[in-house]
Design an enzyme around this catalytic site. Structure first.
Site, PDB file in Angstrom:
ATOM      1  N   CYS A   1      55.177 -45.040  67.144  1.00  0.00           N
ATOM      2  CA  CYS A   1      54.735 -45.442  68.991  1.00  0.00           C
ATOM      3  C   CYS A   1      54.616 -43.989  69.610  1.00  0.00           C
ATOM      4  O   CYS A   1      53.920 -43.571  70.000  1.00  0.00           O
ATOM      5  CB  CYS A   1      56.105 -46.007  70.056  1.00  0.00           C
ATOM      6  SG  CYS A   1      55.629 -46.968  71.289  1.00  0.00           S
TER       7      CYS A   1
ATOM      8  N   HIS B   1      55.165 -51.078  66.193  1.00  0.00           N
ATOM      9  CA  HIS B   1      56.539 -50.395  65.817  1.00  0.00           C
ATOM     10  C   HIS B   1      56.646 -51.047  64.094  1.00  0.00           C
ATOM     11  O   HIS B   1      56.633 -52.407  64.483  1.00  0.00           O
ATOM     12  CB  HIS B   1      57.380 -51.211  66.644  1.00  0.00           C
ATOM     13  CG  HIS B   1      57.505 -50.322  67.407  1.00  0.00           C
ATOM     14  ND1 HIS B   1      58.870 -49.950  67.680  1.00  0.00           N
ATOM     15  CD2 HIS B   1      57.111 -50.533  69.161  1.00  0.00           C
ATOM     16  CE1 HIS B   1      58.265 -49.342  69.296  1.00  0.00           C
ATOM     17  NE2 HIS B   1      58.227 -49.417  69.777  1.00  0.00           N
TER      18      HIS B   1
ATOM     19  N   GLU C   1      59.057 -51.458  62.157  1.00  0.00           N
ATOM     20  CA  GLU C   1      59.828 -52.216  62.260  1.00  0.00           C
ATOM     21  C   GLU C   1      60.061 -53.434  62.491  1.00  0.00           C
ATOM     22  O   GLU C   1      61.289 -53.848  62.799  1.00  0.00           O
ATOM     23  CB  GLU C   1      61.280 -50.734  62.737  1.00  0.00           C
ATOM     24  CG  GLU C   1      61.426 -50.442  64.222  1.00  0.00           C
ATOM     25  CD  GLU C   1      60.934 -49.155  65.204  1.00  0.00           C
ATOM     26  OE1 GLU C   1      60.512 -49.189  66.198  1.00  0.00           O
ATOM     27  OE2 GLU C   1      59.295 -49.931  64.224  1.00  0.00           O
TER      28      GLU C   1
END
Length: 216
Positions: free
Chosen positions: A87, A197, A199
């Site tokens: 990001c 992202h 994750e």
């Protein structure tokens, strides 16, 4: 019985501007040995360094410099040691960021400018597909229609590095579209980064992180 391979040691760099716990959980889930720290030596000696980032470009750069992260990234890359940005942690790898008319110098690992995303709906928040190169290692094993989770109002719109470092693998650039095309990910030797992202991107994000860890 064959002993299992040792887990790769990854440091999530904690300079105050990233979702470090989410990144820690995601990396541990795919088999890495993860430490959250801002200790320079521990981050320097890890097999992989993850630099997350949320918020404003200028604030992230200020926090990174205060933690000596700018020097850390440069030192690791000069030694061919893997670094991954996520990001705003990707955006600060470029030459500069412009937010609300204010220009801030980035790490300048890649030339280019981070600027406002031009779209009917901003921020770009939600799931989106990407256009990855056919020979991408980052997206290996992932279908073309896989979706990734984005949260951002700024992006890099033009890839300006025509000829890369001759000692590094040629850069591979992945694109996405929200109102306009923008850089969604880059692979360039030991330096990889994603605007989205991983994750927070479910199984697709887990596969992507696995792909990175396998290069360490």
């Amino acid at each position: 019985m064959t002993p299992s391979a040792p887990r790769k040691k990854v440091v999530v760099f904690d300079y105050g501007f990233g979702n470090v716990r989410s990144a820690e959980r995601a990396l541990a889930h795919v088999g890495a040995e993860v430490e959250i720290t801002r200790d320079f030596d521990r981050a320097m000696n890890a097999e992989g360094l993850l630099v997350p980032g949320v918020g404003a470009f200028a604030a992230c750069m200020a926090g990174l410099k205060q933690a000596r992260g700018d020097w850390l990234v440069g030192r690791r890359l000069s030694g061919g040691r893997p670094v991954m940005g996520i990001c705003v942690g990707m955006q600060i790898l470029f030459g500069r960021g412009i937010e609300h008319g204010v220009e801030t110098e980035g790490l300048d690992e890649w030339p280019g400018t981070v600027g406002p995303l031009k779209a009917d709906v901003v921020p770009h928040m939600g799931w989106n597909t990407v256009e990855a190169p056919a020979d991408s290692r980052l997206f290996a094993g992932l279908p073309a229609d896989a979706r990734y989770y984005f949260v951002h109002s700024y992006a890099v719109h033009d890839w300006e590095l025509e000829v890369g470092n001759p000692h590094l693998a040629a850069p591979k650039v992945t694109w996405a579209t929200h109102g306009e095309r923008f850089v969604a990910a880059v692979e360039n030797g030991p330096l990889w980064a994603t605007q989205f992202h991983p994750e927070k991107s479910g199984d697709a994000g887990a596969q992507l992180l696995t792909n990175w860890i396998e290069t360490l």
